[in-house]
Scaffold this motif. Structure first.
Motif, PDB file in Angstrom:
ATOM      1  N   HIS A 729       0.920  -1.208   0.042  1.00 30.20           N
ATOM      2  CA  HIS A 729       0.007   0.183   0.287  1.00 30.20           C
ATOM      3  C   HIS A 729       0.843   1.305  -0.050  1.00 30.20           C
ATOM      4  CE1 HIS A 729       1.031  -0.672   4.257  1.00 30.20           C
ATOM      5  NE2 HIS A 729       0.584   0.731   4.385  1.00 30.20           N
ATOM      6  N   LEU A 730       2.065   0.963  -0.165  1.00 30.61           N
ATOM      7  CA  LEU A 730       2.904   2.316  -0.189  1.00 30.61           C
ATOM      8  C   LEU A 730       4.004   2.122  -1.373  1.00 30.61           C
ATOM      9  CD1 LEU A 730       4.432   1.697   3.257  1.00 30.61           C
ATOM     10  CD2 LEU A 730       2.678   3.340   2.748  1.00 30.61           C
ATOM     11  N   ARG A 731       4.235   3.499  -1.574  1.00 32.87           N
ATOM     12  CA  ARG A 731       5.205   3.758  -2.845  1.00 32.87           C
ATOM     13  C   ARG A 731       6.308   4.651  -2.122  1.00 32.87           C
ATOM     14  NH1 ARG A 731       2.295   0.415  -4.169  1.00 32.87           N
ATOM     15  NH2 ARG A 731       1.073   0.531  -6.072  1.00 32.87           N
ATOM     16  N   PRO A 732       7.667   4.445  -2.977  1.00 31.14           N
ATOM     17  CA  PRO A 732       8.828   5.188  -2.759  1.00 31.14           C
ATOM     18  C   PRO A 732       8.495   6.663  -2.799  1.00 31.14           C
ATOM     19  CG  PRO A 732       9.334   3.886  -4.735  1.00 31.14           C
ATOM     20  CD  PRO A 732       7.768   3.553  -4.203  1.00 31.14           C
ATOM     21  N   THR A 733       9.225   7.479  -2.222  1.00 32.52           N
ATOM     22  CA  THR A 733       9.161   8.872  -2.365  1.00 32.52           C
ATOM     23  C   THR A 733       9.989   9.229  -3.778  1.00 32.52           C
ATOM     24  OG1 THR A 733      11.084   9.044  -0.817  1.00 32.52           O
ATOM     25  CG2 THR A 733       8.890   9.357   0.270  1.00 32.52           C
ATOM     26  N   PRO A 734       9.757  10.457  -4.075  1.00 27.54           N
ATOM     27  CA  PRO A 734      10.666  10.757  -5.413  1.00 27.54           C
ATOM     28  C   PRO A 734      12.158  10.571  -5.180  1.00 27.54           C
ATOM     29  CG  PRO A 734       8.954  12.508  -4.900  1.00 27.54           C
ATOM     30  CD  PRO A 734       9.076  11.472  -3.780  1.00 27.54           C
ATOM     31  N   ASN A 735      12.734  10.560  -4.060  1.00 25.97           N
ATOM     32  CA  ASN A 735      14.277  10.681  -3.815  1.00 25.97           C
ATOM     33  C   ASN A 735      14.697   9.305  -3.375  1.00 25.97           C
ATOM     34  OD1 ASN A 735      13.318  10.873  -1.302  1.00 25.97           O
ATOM     35  ND2 ASN A 735      14.559  12.574  -0.714  1.00 25.97           N
ATOM     36  N   ARG A 736      13.604   8.436  -3.195  1.00 23.82           N
ATOM     37  CA  ARG A 736      13.789   6.945  -2.932  1.00 23.82           C
ATOM     38  C   ARG A 736      14.313   6.705  -1.532  1.00 23.82           C
ATOM     39  NH1 ARG A 736      12.186   3.601  -6.647  1.00 23.82           N
ATOM     40  NH2 ARG A 736      11.840   4.297  -8.825  1.00 23.82           N
ATOM     41  N   THR A 737      14.120   7.526  -0.630  1.00 25.02           N
ATOM     42  CA  THR A 737      14.748   7.644   0.750  1.00 25.02           C
ATOM     43  C   THR A 737      13.881   6.988   1.799  1.00 25.02           C
ATOM     44  OG1 THR A 737      14.249   9.810   1.321  1.00 25.02           O
ATOM     45  CG2 THR A 737      16.519   9.174   0.208  1.00 25.02           C
ATOM     46  N   ALA A 738      12.473   6.768   1.407  1.00 27.25           N
ATOM     47  CA  ALA A 738      11.436   6.212   2.385  1.00 27.25           C
ATOM     48  C   ALA A 738      10.417   6.129   1.454  1.00 27.25           C
ATOM     49  CB  ALA A 738      11.036   7.417   3.386  1.00 27.25           C
ATOM     50  N   CYS A 739       9.446   5.416   2.115  1.00 25.44           N
ATOM     51  CA  CYS A 739       7.870   4.974   1.440  1.00 25.44           C
ATOM     52  C   CYS A 739       6.827   5.908   1.990  1.00 25.44           C
ATOM     53  CB  CYS A 739       7.585   3.588   1.930  1.00 25.44           C
ATOM     54  SG  CYS A 739       8.729   2.389   1.090  1.00 25.44           S
ATOM     55  N   ARG A 740       6.057   5.794   1.159  1.00 26.63           N
ATOM     56  CA  ARG A 740       4.544   6.873   1.562  1.00 26.63           C
ATOM     57  C   ARG A 740       3.402   6.155   1.109  1.00 26.63           C
ATOM     58  NH1 ARG A 740       4.761  12.137  -2.522  1.00 26.63           N
ATOM     59  NH2 ARG A 740       4.806  10.972  -4.544  1.00 26.63           N
ATOM     60  N   PRO A 741       2.135   6.562   1.630  1.00 32.25           N
ATOM     61  CA  PRO A 741       0.949   5.669   1.109  1.00 32.25           C
ATOM     62  C   PRO A 741       0.792   6.336  -0.245  1.00 32.25           C
ATOM     63  CG  PRO A 741       0.832   7.070   3.225  1.00 32.25           C
ATOM     64  CD  PRO A 741       2.039   7.319   2.731  1.00 32.25           C
TER      65      PRO A 741
END
Length: 857
Positions: A729-741
């Motif tokens: 249910h999550l996707r990586p942030t644009p800089n791929r340092t974390a996940c977000r809904p």
């Protein structure tokens, strides 16, 4: 004619070292008197083999200097040695006696060409080893006189002896004498000279002997040699220490810093008032880390100092790192860390903490702190942390101690040959450029090698590329950087903490040819310092009087040091004086224990070297410059260093103090200057930091080097080395340092893209409703009946559902909306096509029935 001190010299001929043993107290016959023994012209052959001075016998007085051995009657023979000396180890004694038997009984060496010993009478004698002369060319042991490292340091010992003998609180009613030798800056030659210290301790080959008239030979009283001050170079101290330990003679060096001399198993009787290079290496590692460097090269001069210094630096870089105390809350769970699987255990421990929500608190740190547990404390790879101790403090609590890795890698480790060939230093710069990102270079090299490296960098047009970190051999000396200020700009150097001794300045500048006759080499210093020539003297650098290029001005004797020539106190003067004072305090303590009544007693004749060593290691006092003097269990002084930076350019430059290291680094970064007016040091790293969303892929065997790889797909960078997929249910942030809904993207009711479909759907529904109303109103008419009322209603329902799906597609997604989308879309299409198919099939059957059947024949 006989000589009481001209004993036969026994040649030992191993492959490398050529040693002459002067047998203690042995008497031999001379076929003729030696001219020059009393001050005449000496024999030119084998000038360096004799251990004694030509003036005043072996006592080395100049003019009015002290004399020692009484003349022995002509024609006497025999051997003998003072009794009551410590017994030499049996194997060594057997070897020396065997070698002695190979020597003809009346073989005498030629007289030396220059003095090699200073002798000052005293109740107890200290030996001294100083590089009065530089290393000579091939075939010649000694070169020109060394004013600062030689004469200044030698005079510092004489000054210290005067202070001790004039102090009624130290060794009252006793006088310290001296026997000072010149090492000529050569380890093998220094060993030859140092053997005279143990001469009187060697047993005679046999008997006391007698002269032809039956009388007993007259001999000088034995020297009570209690210790040795020196040497300067580590290679010389190592050779001398190996000999002195056989006879239990304590030795205190004022300049030798090689780490291997800290080994009590090999150099038990060696001590020093300067810190070893192991402390210096720790200070240099701290400087490198403070500058933010993780990838450096090393340069070492071949020999004990350079090679052991680099080895200590590499070892210290491996041991560097912070210390973390981490307390872990547990409810009956015990972690067991066994064997070599510490990395795996720590990873499992980190996972347990991260996913079970265990409480954790970082209590304290001597390294850098970080609030991100996984990224700092538990990060694997470069600069990571590994557990070292697990302590159980109760049924539910543990303390985990983690030590950090140094994070410092060596790009190149280059050794400069002892005798470099032409072009050697250009090759050194070329090798350094093979790892050009390692701009920091650590040097453990002598002055000449440092200067040649800077010259090679200048010739290669790389003056500002490298940043140098120099050891105490560079220190704050101007000689290595003279004319090379651009290449040396920004260099960080290190020196043991020292201070000038004011009393020595007054003492040394008052020395003259008239009041300093006890120093055999002072006339050479005088000629060199004032660039003049004394009558009947030797021109500076060994040039014969009147030779081409020799000074023509004659010395008047009225010149004064500091007035007619520049003077600056040599840096190791303080340590020479402290070494003498440490030996004197140790003797004072030993005398108080062995001879409570004062003066010398039987227990101190001869003195016990092992007991004296114990007392030396216990001394603690303020030295000549007010700094504390003490020794640890290995005989080393505590590490205290000043940090300098050379700041220069345009042909000028100076050293500026920028910090100190006293059990820890204190660096004034705002006082430092770098190239191009930069306020920060140049980077010295193997690989640049990875960008956002990139992980490090370490290069095998080089932990400071890595490649950067982008985390692909739905992965994010969990730490510096790992990419992990996000939850469904999550996707990586644009800089791929974390996940977000996962973001919800849908059409809005007011979007232009939704307006047209909604309008068409509305019109469709209206049309469908109109047709449906018409069918209901004319339900019983023949036309409606003929069209198939039931199938028409089903078809209209399917068409209405298809139009209604448009509104569900635009509506905000939800469980009900998504369910109706799936249901209505399939149902609407099914009803529509099912009705059409049924109607088509019915019409087909109607027309099939109306066709006439063919008649049979």
């Amino acid at each position: 004619m006989c000589s009481g001190r001209g004993a036969p010299l026994i040649p030992l001929s191993p492959p490398i070292i050529h040693i002459w043993f002067n047998w203690g107290g042995q008497l031999t016959c001379r076929s003729s008197a030696k001219p020059g023994w009393g001050g005449g012209a000496p024999s030119p052959s084998l000038p360096h083999q004799h251990l004694e001075g030509p003036r005043g016998g072996d006592l080395g007085g100049t003019g009015g200097g002290r004399t020692g051995a009484a003349p022995v009657p002509s024609g006497c023979t025999g051997t003998g040695a003072p009794t009551g000396q410590p017994t030499m180890p049996t194997p060594l004694m057997a070897l020396l006696v065997a070698l002695l038997s190979l020597c003809p009984p009346c073989r005498c060496p030629p007289a030396p060409t220059q003095p090699h010993a200073i002798r000052l009478e005293g109740d107890l004698t200290l030996g001294g080893l100083f590089p009065v002369h530089a290393r000579g060319p091939a075939g010649v042991p000694c070169g020109p006189v060394k004013k600062e490292k030689g004469i200044h340091r030698l005079e510092a010992m004489l000054y210290a002896l005067d202070r001790v003998n004039g102090d009624p609180r130290v060794l009252p009613n006793l006088t310290l004498g001296a026997r000072i030798l010149d090492t000529c800056s050569r380890d093998t030659y220094a060993l030859e000279q140092a053997l005279s210290f143990v001469r009187s301790l060697l047993p005679p080959e046999g008997g006391e002997g007698s002269c032809p008239d039956g009388s007993a030979p007259r001999r000088p009283p034995p020297e009570r040699l209690v210790g040795v001050i020196g040497a300067s170079a580590s290679s010389v101290s190592i050779m001398v220490a190996n000999v002195l330990r056989l006879f239990a003679i304590p030795q205190i060096s004022y300049a030798s810093t090689a780490p291997e001399l800290s080994d009590p198993g090999r150099y038990e009787f060696f001590s020093r008032v300067v810190p070893p290079d192991s402390y210096q290496a720790q200070a240099m590692v701290a400087v490198v880390r403070a500058l933010g460097w993780s990838y450096v090269s090393t340069l070492a001069s071949e020999g004990n100092y350079g090679e052991s210094g680099v080895e200590a630096f590499v070892q210290s870089s491996r041991e560097a790192g912070g210390l973390y105390w981490v307390i872990l809350g547990c409810t009956g769970l015990y972690w067991v860390l066994l064997g070599g699987a510490l990395g795996e255990a720590l990873g499992a421990l980190g996972g347990a903490l991260g996913y079970t929500g265990r409480h954790r608190t970082i209590l304290g740190s001597t390294g850098r702190m970080s609030s991100a547990w996984n990224r700092e404390v538990l990060r694997p790879g470069q600069g990571g942390w590994s557990p070292s101790t697990l302590v159980h403090t109760g049924p539910y609590w543990f303390i985990l101690v983690c030590t950090g890795a140094g994070g410092l890698c060596i790009a190149q480790s280059i050794k400069i040959p002892r005798e470099p060939k032409p072009g050697e230093f250009a090759k050194v710069i070329g090798r350094l450029m093979e790892t050009s990102t390692a701009r920091g270079v650590v040097l453990f090299a002598n002055e000449d090698d440092i200067r040649r490296v800077l010259e090679a960098a200048t010739l290669a047009n790389l003056s500002g590329h490298f940043s140098w970190v120099g050891s105490d051999s560079w220190g704050a000396k101007m000689a290595p950087v003279q004319g090379l200020e651009e290449a040396a700009h920004g260099a960080i150097t290190i020196l043991p903490k020292r201070a000038s001794v004011p009393g020595f300045d007054e003492y040394f500048t008052s020395r003259s040819l008239e009041n300093n006759r006890r120093n055999l080499w002072f006339h050479e210093f005088w000629e060199d310092d004032f660039n003049c020539r004394l009558p009947h003297g030797t021109a500076p650098h060994g040039d014969a009087a009147g030779a081409p290029g020799a000074p023509v001005r004659k010395c008047t004797g009225r010149e004064r040091i500091g007035r007619d020539s520049p003077y600056e106190q040599e840096g190791k003067v303080q340590f020479v004086i402290d070494a003498v004072l440490a030996m004197a305090h140790g003797l004072h303590s030993l005398l108080g224990e062995a001879c409570p009544g004062g003066g010398l007693c039987a227990h101190m004749d001869p003195p016990d070297g092992r007991r004296l060593l114990t007392h030396i290691r216990r001394v603690a006092f303020n030295g000549s410059a007010g700094t504390p003097v003490s020794f640890n269990e290995n005989g080393d002084a505590p590490g205290r260093y000043d940090i300098f930076q050379f700041q220069g350019g345009n042909g000028t430059g100076a050293y500026r103090a920028v910090g100190q290291w006293v059990q820890g680094l204190h660096l004034q970064e705002d006082a430092m200057a770098w190239g191009s007016n930069s306020s920060s040091p140049p980077p010295s790293v193997c690989s640049l930091p990875c960008g956002p969303g990139e992980r490090k892929k370490p290069v095998k065997g080089v932990p400071c080097c890595w490649h950067c790889e982008l985390c692909g797909g739905y992965q994010y960078r969990a730490d510096l080395l790992t990419c992990l997929p996000c939850a469904p249910h999550l996707r990586p942030t644009p800089n791929r340092t974390a996940c977000r809904p996962t973001p919800v993207l849908r059409l809005r009711w007011g979007d232009p893209c939704a307006a047209v479909p909604l309008a068409l759907a509305t019109l469709g529904l209206m049309a469908t409703a109109f047709v449906l109303a018409t069918f209901v109103r004319h339900h019983e008419t023949p036309i409606v009946k003929a069209s198939g009322r039931e199938l028409s209603y089903v078809l209209l329902a399917g068409i209405a559902l298809v139009y209604a799906i448009t509104f569900l597609m635009v509506a905000e997604p939800g469980v009900g909306v998504c369910a109706l989308r799936r249901l209505f879309l399939g149902m609407g299409m099914s009803l529509t096509y099912a009705a059409l198919l049924t109607k088509t099939n019915r019409i087909y059957r109607i027309f099939e029935q109306d066709q006439p059947r063919p008649q049979g024949r």
